[in-house]
Design a protein around this motif. Sequence first.
Motif, short mmCIF file in Angstrom:
data_model
loop_
_atom_site.label_atom_id
_atom_site.label_comp_id
_atom_site.label_asym_id
_atom_site.label_seq_id
_atom_site.Cartn_x
_atom_site.Cartn_y
_atom_site.Cartn_z
N GLY A 88 42.42 -17.37 -30.36
CA GLY A 88 43.60 -18.17 -30.08
C GLY A 88 44.49 -18.44 -31.27
O GLY A 88 45.48 -19.17 -31.16
N ARG A 89 44.17 -17.85 -32.42
CA ARG A 89 44.99 -18.09 -33.61
C ARG A 89 46.23 -17.20 -33.64
O ARG A 89 47.16 -17.46 -34.41
CB ARG A 89 44.15 -17.86 -34.88
N LEU A 90 46.25 -16.15 -32.83
CA LEU A 90 47.44 -15.32 -32.66
C LEU A 90 47.78 -15.31 -31.18
O LEU A 90 47.00 -14.83 -30.35
CB LEU A 90 47.19 -13.89 -33.15
N ARG A 91 48.96 -15.86 -30.84
CA ARG A 91 49.39 -15.95 -29.44
C ARG A 91 50.51 -14.94 -29.22
O ARG A 91 51.59 -15.08 -29.80
CB ARG A 91 49.87 -17.37 -29.14
N VAL A 92 50.24 -13.97 -28.38
CA VAL A 92 51.22 -12.90 -28.19
C VAL A 92 51.91 -12.94 -26.82
O VAL A 92 52.91 -12.25 -26.63
CB VAL A 92 50.55 -11.51 -28.39
N ALA A 93 51.37 -13.71 -25.89
CA ALA A 93 51.93 -13.72 -24.53
C ALA A 93 53.40 -14.12 -24.53
O ALA A 93 54.19 -13.60 -23.74
CB ALA A 93 51.13 -14.66 -23.63
N ASP A 94 53.80 -15.03 -25.43
CA ASP A 94 55.20 -15.49 -25.45
C ASP A 94 56.13 -14.48 -26.11
O ASP A 94 57.34 -14.71 -26.19
CB ASP A 94 55.30 -16.84 -26.16
N LEU A 95 55.60 -13.34 -26.57
CA LEU A 95 56.44 -12.29 -27.15
C LEU A 95 56.88 -11.26 -26.12
O LEU A 95 57.71 -10.40 -26.43
CB LEU A 95 55.68 -11.58 -28.28
N ILE A 96 56.33 -11.33 -24.92
CA ILE A 96 56.68 -10.36 -23.88
C ILE A 96 57.99 -10.76 -23.21
O ILE A 96 58.14 -11.89 -22.76
CB ILE A 96 55.57 -10.27 -22.82
N THR A 97 58.93 -9.84 -23.19
CA THR A 97 60.23 -10.12 -22.58
C THR A 97 60.40 -9.47 -21.21
O THR A 97 61.24 -9.89 -20.43
CB THR A 97 61.38 -9.65 -23.49
N GLU A 98 59.63 -8.42 -20.94
CA GLU A 98 59.79 -7.71 -19.67
C GLU A 98 58.55 -6.92 -19.35
O GLU A 98 57.85 -6.44 -20.25
CB GLU A 98 60.99 -6.75 -19.78
N ARG A 99 58.24 -6.81 -18.07
CA ARG A 99 57.08 -6.02 -17.64
C ARG A 99 57.58 -4.89 -16.74
O ARG A 99 58.40 -5.12 -15.90
CB ARG A 99 56.07 -6.87 -16.87
#
Length: 355
Positions: free
Chosen positions: A344-355
Motif C-alpha cells: 500500500g505504499r505505492l497507490r496506482v489506481a488513481d493514475l488510471i484515466t481510461e479503460r
Amino acid sequence: MNEKVSSCFILTHYTLKQIIQSFKTGETILEDVPAPIVKRGCVLIKTSRSLVSIGTERMLVEFGRANMLQKAMQQPDRVKQVIGKIKTDGLKPTMQAVFNKLGQPLPLGYCNAGRVIAVGEGVSEYKVGDRVVSNGGHAEYVCVPKNLCASIPDNVSDEEAAFTVIGAIGLQGIRLCNPQLGETIVIVGLGLIGLITAELLVANGCRVIGIDPDSNKTILAGKKGIIAINPNEGDVVQQITALTDGVGADGVIITASAKTDEIIAQAAKMSRKRGRIILVGVIGLNISRADFYEKELTFQVSCSYGPGRYDDSYEKGGNDYPLPYVRWTEQRNFRAILQTIATGRLRVADLITER
C-alpha cells in the motif's frame, strides 16, 4: 484519451490482437496476429491487462509519423551510422537496408500482466496458472524471457500489476540518485513515471518537490504528499531555493520529455553544491560546464528498468547477475515495485484515466 490527471490507460484483451505501428507511415493499427509459441527460457502469457503510457508511446508514434528528413533530424547518431555504412557497403545496399528496416512493423507496449499458459524448457521459476508481469507488448498472448517476468502477489490486482515495469523505470532513477532519509529531491515532470517516482521517494522518507506545467498533475501530486510547483506561476529555481532555505535540492530526477536545454540548466541551478542530477526522460543536453563545475555536480543517465537491460546474456539467455554483487537487477526492481504496491505504499489506481 483523457490526459487531465495522468498519462496512462488500461487495455483489456479478448481477441487474438496486437497493437503495431508502421515506422514508415506512422500508422498505428490493431492487427490479427498468430499466437506466439513458447520458446526455451521463456514463458507464454495470456494477457489480462496492458498499460499504455501515453507520454512514452506517443514519442514512438510521433516518430513514425515524421517524414524521412524529420526522422533523420531526431536521430543524428543513426544518420552517422548510415553514412558509415554507405562508405563501406555502398549506397544501394545501404538504402535497401534502411527501407527494409522502416518497412518492419513495430510492436508497441512494454507493461503487461497476465497468466502463464505454457512454460519453456529450462524455466523452473514459473508454472502454468501463475499470474505474472512482464515487459510484453499490447497483445493477447506474449512470449517473454523468464528474467523479464515477475510473480504477482495475491493481494495485487492485474490492473495494479500492469504498472510494474514503468514503475521500475522510476525506481532505477531513484537508485542512481541514492536518496537519504530527510533529503529534498526534485522531480521535473509529473507524468506517469514522475508521479510514481515521487510517491516512491515519499515512501522512502524524502521531502519531494514536483514540477509540472499541468495543474491537474500538480493537484494530484499534492494529494500524494508532494510539494507541487507550476513553472508558469513563478521562477522554479527561486522557489526551490526558498523551500530549501537557500541550500538547494540534494537531488534532481528529470522524468520530463522536452527538446529544450533549459531543463538541465535549471536542474543545475536548483541543486545544492555536490548535488546529484539523474536523467530518466529525454531532454536537450547542451550542458553549461560552469554550472556543473562551480557546484561539483554529478550527472547520470538512467537506463530503463535497471541492470540487465539490453544484455542478451541476461535477458535472452536467462543468466542472472549474482545478488551480492548486483543487488537490483531489472527483475528485482519489478519485484520491489510489486511489493511496494502490495504493502500500500505505492497507490496506482488513481493514475488510471481510461479503460
